[in-house]
Design a protein around this motif. Structure first.
Motif, PDB file in Angstrom:
ATOM      1  N   LYS A 222       0.830  -1.211   0.000  1.00 17.40           N
ATOM      2  CA  LYS A 222       0.000   0.000   0.000  1.00 17.40           C
ATOM      3  C   LYS A 222       0.861   1.256   0.000  1.00 17.40           C
ATOM      4  O   LYS A 222       0.506   2.270  -0.606  1.00 17.40           O
ATOM      5  CB  LYS A 222      -0.942  -0.025   1.200  1.00 17.40           C
ATOM      6  N   MET A 223       2.004   1.185   0.692  1.00 20.67           N
ATOM      7  CA  MET A 223       2.927   2.307   0.693  1.00 20.67           C
ATOM      8  C   MET A 223       3.435   2.584  -0.713  1.00 20.67           C
ATOM      9  O   MET A 223       3.534   3.740  -1.145  1.00 20.67           O
ATOM     10  CB  MET A 223       4.099   2.004   1.637  1.00 20.67           C
ATOM     11  N   LYS A 224       3.727   1.522  -1.476  1.00 23.23           N
ATOM     12  CA  LYS A 224       4.179   1.669  -2.857  1.00 23.23           C
ATOM     13  C   LYS A 224       3.063   2.251  -3.730  1.00 23.23           C
ATOM     14  O   LYS A 224       3.304   3.139  -4.569  1.00 23.23           O
ATOM     15  CB  LYS A 224       4.630   0.316  -3.392  1.00 23.23           C
ATOM     16  N   LEU A 225       1.846   1.760  -3.543  1.00 24.83           N
ATOM     17  CA  LEU A 225       0.729   2.243  -4.348  1.00 24.83           C
ATOM     18  C   LEU A 225       0.460   3.724  -4.095  1.00 24.83           C
ATOM     19  O   LEU A 225       0.072   4.463  -5.008  1.00 24.83           O
ATOM     20  CB  LEU A 225      -0.525   1.423  -4.058  1.00 24.83           C
ATOM     21  N   GLU A 226       0.674   4.161  -2.846  1.00 23.36           N
ATOM     22  CA  GLU A 226       0.457   5.565  -2.500  1.00 23.36           C
ATOM     23  C   GLU A 226       1.649   6.440  -2.835  1.00 23.36           C
ATOM     24  O   GLU A 226       1.523   7.673  -2.916  1.00 23.36           O
ATOM     25  CB  GLU A 226       0.150   5.678  -1.004  1.00 23.36           C
ATOM     26  N   ASN A 227       2.819   5.808  -3.033  1.00 22.56           N
ATOM     27  CA  ASN A 227       4.055   6.551  -3.352  1.00 22.56           C
ATOM     28  C   ASN A 227       4.754   5.859  -4.520  1.00 22.56           C
ATOM     29  O   ASN A 227       5.762   5.168  -4.334  1.00 22.56           O
ATOM     30  CB  ASN A 227       4.978   6.585  -2.132  1.00 22.56           C
ATOM     31  N   GLU A 229       6.751   6.680  -6.641  1.00 18.15           N
ATOM     32  CA  GLU A 229       8.159   7.007  -6.866  1.00 18.15           C
ATOM     33  C   GLU A 229       9.099   6.091  -6.100  1.00 18.15           C
ATOM     34  O   GLU A 229      10.310   6.075  -6.365  1.00 18.15           O
ATOM     35  CB  GLU A 229       8.434   8.474  -6.498  1.00 18.15           C
ATOM     36  N   LEU A 230       8.593   5.325  -5.137  1.00 18.72           N
ATOM     37  CA  LEU A 230       9.428   4.376  -4.399  1.00 18.72           C
ATOM     38  C   LEU A 230       9.967   3.304  -5.349  1.00 18.72           C
ATOM     39  O   LEU A 230       9.225   2.726  -6.142  1.00 18.72           O
ATOM     40  CB  LEU A 230       8.631   3.704  -3.295  1.00 18.72           C
ATOM     41  N   ASP A 231      11.252   3.036  -5.245  1.00 22.82           N
ATOM     42  CA  ASP A 231      11.907   2.030  -6.079  1.00 22.82           C
ATOM     43  C   ASP A 231      11.546   0.632  -5.571  1.00 22.82           C
ATOM     44  O   ASP A 231      11.720   0.324  -4.390  1.00 22.82           O
ATOM     45  CB  ASP A 231      13.425   2.252  -6.005  1.00 22.82           C
ATOM     46  N   ASP A 232      11.049  -0.227  -6.456  1.00 18.38           N
ATOM     47  CA  ASP A 232      10.695  -1.593  -6.063  1.00 18.38           C
ATOM     48  C   ASP A 232      11.883  -2.337  -5.458  1.00 18.38           C
ATOM     49  O   ASP A 232      11.722  -3.134  -4.531  1.00 18.38           O
ATOM     50  CB  ASP A 232      10.177  -2.390  -7.275  1.00 18.38           C
ATOM     51  N   GLU A 233      13.080  -2.092  -5.982  1.00 18.29           N
ATOM     52  CA  GLU A 233      14.261  -2.783  -5.473  1.00 18.29           C
ATOM     53  C   GLU A 233      14.558  -2.395  -4.026  1.00 18.29           C
ATOM     54  O   GLU A 233      15.018  -3.220  -3.238  1.00 18.29           O
ATOM     55  CB  GLU A 233      15.475  -2.499  -6.360  1.00 18.29           C
ATOM     56  N   VAL A 234      14.271  -1.150  -3.677  1.00 18.37           N
ATOM     57  CA  VAL A 234      14.487  -0.705  -2.297  1.00 18.37           C
ATOM     58  C   VAL A 234      13.460  -1.358  -1.367  1.00 18.37           C
ATOM     59  O   VAL A 234      13.773  -1.711  -0.227  1.00 18.37           O
ATOM     60  CB  VAL A 234      14.425   0.832  -2.197  1.00 18.37           C
TER      61      VAL A 234
END
Length: 439
Positions: A222-227, A229-234
């Motif tokens: 959910k954090m990724k969906l809301e942001n 720009e977050l790198d999946d690898e991170v």
């Protein structure tokens, strides 16, 4: 050895290595300056090697090793809600379910003769707990009914590789180690593939509107969906960090605590009395139950003082600073060790004695500030601190409630040092059921 250096030469040591200098200090004010104030950052030199080990991305730029302060502040703020006490309260039932699998297994071995490596069993349990509660992975290490999962095998081999590197930083140049290193690097790649696969599968379920458990993985997706720009690898880095940081450290803490309790029978009996006074023979222990156990908390704190699983931390000052008259240039790696600080006589009288009363409310207030920091201090305090403390309290309370134990006569009481401090030999003991639970 570090303790003897500090005692002999004072609270700051400068070690000159090829092309760089490392400063080691146990000075409380220097520790405050480097951990509490904003005049510091994580040591790039110390942590980059863990992120990318043997040429493979391991924990990469995960939260633990992120050295860019602005990036770290942003990501830490995003992650904090996942580890708040209110969220952990919702994990209470899952904690009990996973821990009871170990209790049942140990009850079957509690014949007074069968030797049990508690470090191994705690490692199995804590890996199962973080796998199931955090990421919806059913690993079955405690029950051992099936072959260890691919993820389990990969993380154990990868962690072994990290420990081997800490013991011998030059191993990659030794031909005899190349096959082992190839296996370790393969394990690291496997960890990343499986972690990314779990993340992608959960993301697809959430996007479809399917039911998903309210766990750490759900939060990360959910954090990724809301942001975006977050790198999946991170994010994959962070998944692996949570397994690494949340598993072996708690297992080592529990193992050392059992050894200390066996060596100090009066402490063990007082602790057992407290457990029975508060919960009696209840099998389900709530977070509220174990938080009432003040002596249990004191025992765990004293165990962490003597045997902090993660003993060292590194910082670099952003600006020139002074430590006890020594000028320390900006960017110089500074090493601080809670293991060293909390074993110095001037801070903790009779430091080798296991004495939980040091952490009674009145006594704890008198401990010199910045000399005890098993979870580090300041903004970079371990994000999983509350998770680890609750997990350790419930496990230890259930063990003490149900079992008597005797350490093996050949059990070493030395420390094995790698990425963590662990009891040499694995805390091997025999178990019997307490009278109340027999039959």
């Amino acid at each position: 050895m570090a303790i003897e250096f500090i005692r002999k030469y004072g609270h700051v040591i400068k070690i000159e290595l090829v092309e760089r200098i490392i400063v080691i200090t146990a000075d409380p004010q220097a520790i405050r300056e480097l951990m509490i104030t904003g005049n510091h950052t994580k040591s790039k030199k110390a942590y980059e090697k863990l992120g990318f080990l043997f040429g493979e991305r391991f924990i990469g730029k995960g939260l633990v090793v992120e050295t860019d302060q602005k990036v770290w502040v942003w990501r830490r703020a995003l992650m904090n809600p996942c580890f708040q006490k209110s969220y952990i309260k919702g994990l209470e039932s899952a904690f009990n379910t996973e821990i009871d699998l170990l209790i049942t297994k140990l009850a079957g071995l509690a014949d007074g003769n069968t030797q049990v490596s508690m470090l191994e069993e705690f490692n199995h349990l804590t890996l199962d707990v973080i796998g199931k509660i955090g990421f919806g992975m059913q690993m079955n290490n405690v029950e051992n009914r099936t072959e260890p999962s691919e993820y389990t095998k990969a993380i154990k081999l990868a962690l072994g590789g990290v420990s081997a590197f800490v013991r011998d930083p030059f191993m990659k140049f030794k031909y005899s180690k190349w096959k082992y290193l190839a296996d370790v690097k393969k394990a690291m790649r496997t960890l990343r593939v499986l972690s990314k696969q779990s993340f992608d599968e959960r993301k697809e379920k959430i996007e479809r509107g399917d039911y998903t458990p309210d766990d750490i993985l759900n939060f990360l997706v959910k954090m990724k969906l809301e942001n975006p720009e977050l790198d999946d690898e991170v994010i994959v880095d962070d998944i692996i960090v949570f397994f690494v940081a949340g598993q072996e450290t708690t297992a080592c803490l529990l193992s050392f605590t059992m050894i200390c309790l066996w060596q100090n029978k009066d402490v063990l009996e007082r602790l057992r009395t407290e457990v029975f006074d508060i919960v009696g023979m209840k099998s389900y222990l709530s977070i509220e139950d174990v938080n009432k156990m003040k002596y249990l908390e004191m025992v765990i704190k004293e165990s962490l003082r003597l045997y902090p699983p993660g003993p060292n931390t590194f910082r670099e000052p952003k600006h020139d600073i002074e430590i006890l008259g020594y000028k320390i240039p900006a960017g110089t790696p500074v090493a601080m060790s809670t293991y060293v600080s909390s074993r110095l006589e001037e801070f903790f009288p009779d430091p080798l004695k296991f004495f939980p009363e040091r952490f009674s409310p009145n006594a704890e207030n008198k401990i010199t500030s910045y000399t005890y920091y098993p979870f580090t201090l300041g903004p970079r305090t371990c994000i999983g601190k509350s998770f680890a403390e609750i997990e350790a309290k419930i496990i230890l309370a259930k063990i003490i409630q149900r079992f008597n134990f005797e350490m093996d006569p050949d059990q070493s009481f030395d420390i094995e040092e790698s990425t963590t401090l662990k009891p040499e030999g694995g805390a091997v003991c025999t178990l019997t059921l307490c009278d109340s639970f027999e039959g």
